[in-house]
Design a protein around this motif. Structure first.
Motif, PDB file in Angstrom:
ATOM      1  N   SER A 130       4.128   5.745  -5.415  1.00  0.00           N
ATOM      2  CA  SER A 130       4.204   5.769  -6.880  1.00  0.00           C
ATOM      3  C   SER A 130       3.107   6.639  -7.485  1.00  0.00           C
ATOM      4  O   SER A 130       3.295   7.239  -8.539  1.00  0.00           O
ATOM      5  CB  SER A 130       4.140   4.358  -7.450  1.00  0.00           C
ATOM      6  OG  SER A 130       2.882   3.790  -7.230  1.00  0.00           O
ATOM      7  N   ARG A 131       1.983   6.758  -6.811  1.00  0.00           N
ATOM      8  CA  ARG A 131       0.894   7.605  -7.303  1.00  0.00           C
ATOM      9  C   ARG A 131       1.287   9.081  -7.275  1.00  0.00           C
ATOM     10  O   ARG A 131       0.937   9.840  -8.177  1.00  0.00           O
ATOM     11  CB  ARG A 131      -0.359   7.389  -6.456  1.00  0.00           C
ATOM     12  CG  ARG A 131      -1.543   8.208  -6.926  1.00  0.00           C
ATOM     13  CD  ARG A 131      -2.749   7.963  -6.080  1.00  0.00           C
ATOM     14  NE  ARG A 131      -3.214   6.584  -6.246  1.00  0.00           N
ATOM     15  CZ  ARG A 131      -4.203   6.057  -5.557  1.00  0.00           C
ATOM     16  NH1 ARG A 131      -4.833   6.762  -4.639  1.00  0.00           N
ATOM     17  NH2 ARG A 131      -4.577   4.816  -5.769  1.00  0.00           N
ATOM     18  N   TYR A 156      -6.681  -6.222   2.008  1.00  0.00           N
ATOM     19  CA  TYR A 156      -6.108  -5.380   3.064  1.00  0.00           C
ATOM     20  C   TYR A 156      -5.246  -4.269   2.473  1.00  0.00           C
ATOM     21  O   TYR A 156      -5.218  -3.155   2.993  1.00  0.00           O
ATOM     22  CB  TYR A 156      -5.280  -6.228   4.035  1.00  0.00           C
ATOM     23  CG  TYR A 156      -6.078  -7.212   4.848  1.00  0.00           C
ATOM     24  CD1 TYR A 156      -7.307  -6.878   5.392  1.00  0.00           C
ATOM     25  CD2 TYR A 156      -5.602  -8.491   5.079  1.00  0.00           C
ATOM     26  CE1 TYR A 156      -8.032  -7.778   6.142  1.00  0.00           C
ATOM     27  CE2 TYR A 156      -6.324  -9.402   5.838  1.00  0.00           C
ATOM     28  CZ  TYR A 156      -7.542  -9.033   6.365  1.00  0.00           C
ATOM     29  OH  TYR A 156      -8.265  -9.928   7.110  1.00  0.00           O
ATOM     30  N   LYS A 157      -4.542  -4.571   1.392  1.00  0.00           N
ATOM     31  CA  LYS A 157      -3.714  -3.556   0.732  1.00  0.00           C
ATOM     32  C   LYS A 157      -4.579  -2.398   0.234  1.00  0.00           C
ATOM     33  O   LYS A 157      -4.240  -1.227   0.426  1.00  0.00           O
ATOM     34  CB  LYS A 157      -2.952  -4.167  -0.437  1.00  0.00           C
ATOM     35  CG  LYS A 157      -2.140  -3.157  -1.227  1.00  0.00           C
ATOM     36  CD  LYS A 157      -1.604  -3.750  -2.503  1.00  0.00           C
ATOM     37  CE  LYS A 157      -2.719  -3.953  -3.473  1.00  0.00           C
ATOM     38  NZ  LYS A 157      -2.320  -4.229  -4.834  1.00  0.00           N
ATOM     39  N   ALA A 201       0.828  -1.203   0.000  1.00  0.00           N
ATOM     40  CA  ALA A 201       0.000   0.000   0.000  1.00  0.00           C
ATOM     41  C   ALA A 201       0.861   1.251   0.000  1.00  0.00           C
ATOM     42  O   ALA A 201       0.604   2.205  -0.749  1.00  0.00           O
ATOM     43  CB  ALA A 201      -0.934   0.002   1.206  1.00  0.00           C
ATOM     44  N   TRP A 202       1.899   1.270   0.831  1.00  0.00           N
ATOM     45  CA  TRP A 202       2.780   2.436   0.897  1.00  0.00           C
ATOM     46  C   TRP A 202       3.485   2.645  -0.433  1.00  0.00           C
ATOM     47  O   TRP A 202       3.641   3.772  -0.899  1.00  0.00           O
ATOM     48  CB  TRP A 202       3.783   2.281   2.029  1.00  0.00           C
ATOM     49  CG  TRP A 202       4.694   3.453   2.154  1.00  0.00           C
ATOM     50  CD1 TRP A 202       6.032   3.467   1.944  1.00  0.00           C
ATOM     51  CD2 TRP A 202       4.334   4.788   2.503  1.00  0.00           C
ATOM     52  NE1 TRP A 202       6.522   4.730   2.138  1.00  0.00           N
ATOM     53  CE2 TRP A 202       5.502   5.564   2.484  1.00  0.00           C
ATOM     54  CE3 TRP A 202       3.132   5.413   2.823  1.00  0.00           C
ATOM     55  CZ2 TRP A 202       5.507   6.922   2.769  1.00  0.00           C
ATOM     56  CZ3 TRP A 202       3.138   6.765   3.114  1.00  0.00           C
ATOM     57  CH2 TRP A 202       4.308   7.495   3.080  1.00  0.00           C
ATOM     58  N   ARG A 230      -4.369   1.395   1.575  1.00  0.00           N
ATOM     59  CA  ARG A 230      -4.055   2.480   0.650  1.00  0.00           C
ATOM     60  C   ARG A 230      -5.046   3.636   0.796  1.00  0.00           C
ATOM     61  O   ARG A 230      -4.691   4.791   0.629  1.00  0.00           O
ATOM     62  CB  ARG A 230      -4.051   1.949  -0.779  1.00  0.00           C
ATOM     63  CG  ARG A 230      -3.556   2.951  -1.774  1.00  0.00           C
ATOM     64  CD  ARG A 230      -3.462   2.392  -3.161  1.00  0.00           C
ATOM     65  NE  ARG A 230      -4.713   1.761  -3.544  1.00  0.00           N
ATOM     66  CZ  ARG A 230      -4.776   0.705  -4.335  1.00  0.00           C
ATOM     67  NH1 ARG A 230      -3.697   0.144  -4.791  1.00  0.00           N
ATOM     68  NH2 ARG A 230      -5.946   0.193  -4.662  1.00  0.00           N
ATOM     69  N   SER A 231      -6.276   3.341   1.129  1.00  0.00           N
ATOM     70  CA  SER A 231      -7.265   4.398   1.351  1.00  0.00           C
ATOM     71  C   SER A 231      -7.185   4.957   2.765  1.00  0.00           C
ATOM     72  O   SER A 231      -7.598   6.092   3.007  1.00  0.00           O
ATOM     73  CB  SER A 231      -8.676   3.865   1.105  1.00  0.00           C
ATOM     74  OG  SER A 231      -8.831   3.488  -0.228  1.00  0.00           O
TER      75      SER A 231
END
Length: 140
Positions: free
Chosen positions: A42-43, A124-125, A36-37, A129-130
């Motif tokens: 990368s976003r 879960y990822k 997620a991190w 991420r949210s």
């Protein structure tokens, strides 16, 4: 290729297997938090502002809504800003989880085919991420 898992709610064995998958995925917290991190970084990597873009876009939206619609509210300015800020953070979190939930397995198909991990790791990822932007927005 790994073993194919099919979970069925029609049998207790399927429900038990799904439950075991959720528990096994939860125990791999380091993996899904890292995934997620990495996706969050990368976003925002190509942006000049980087991760601070989360805070800046949130503040600009809340300030502009409070400025334009604050006069129409029966609440004081501070109460209205709090209402908008919390409501917008919750809505963004819910939309993020829902939109990620719709494509969680499709977006992770390469990992699913190449690495034997519980399917719940990908769920879960998406939630993690949210959660990160939500926590940042609520603390601001």
């Amino acid at each position: 290729m790994g073993q194919q898992h099919v979970y069925s709610a029609r049998s207790m064995a399927g429900i038990g297997a799904a439950w075991r998958d959720l528990v096994a995925g939860w125990r791999m917290g380091d993996v899904w938090r890292t995934f997620a991190w990495d996706e969050i970084q990368s976003r925002y990597r190509r942006s000049f502002l980087g991760l601070s873009w989360i805070v800046l876009s949130y503040l600009v939206f809340v300030a502009s809504i409070a400025l334009f619609f604050g006069g129409f509210s029966q609440k004081s300015g501070f109460e209205f800003v709090q209402h908008v800020a919390i409501g917008y953070a919750v809505i963004r979190f819910n939309l993020g989880v829902l939109s990620d939930g719709c494509v969680v397995f499709k977006a992770s198909v390469k990992w699913i085919h190449s690495t034997p991990m519980p399917y719940s790791v990908y769920i879960y990822k998406g939630v993690a991420r949210s959660t990160f932007p939500f926590v940042v927005e609520i603390t601001v």
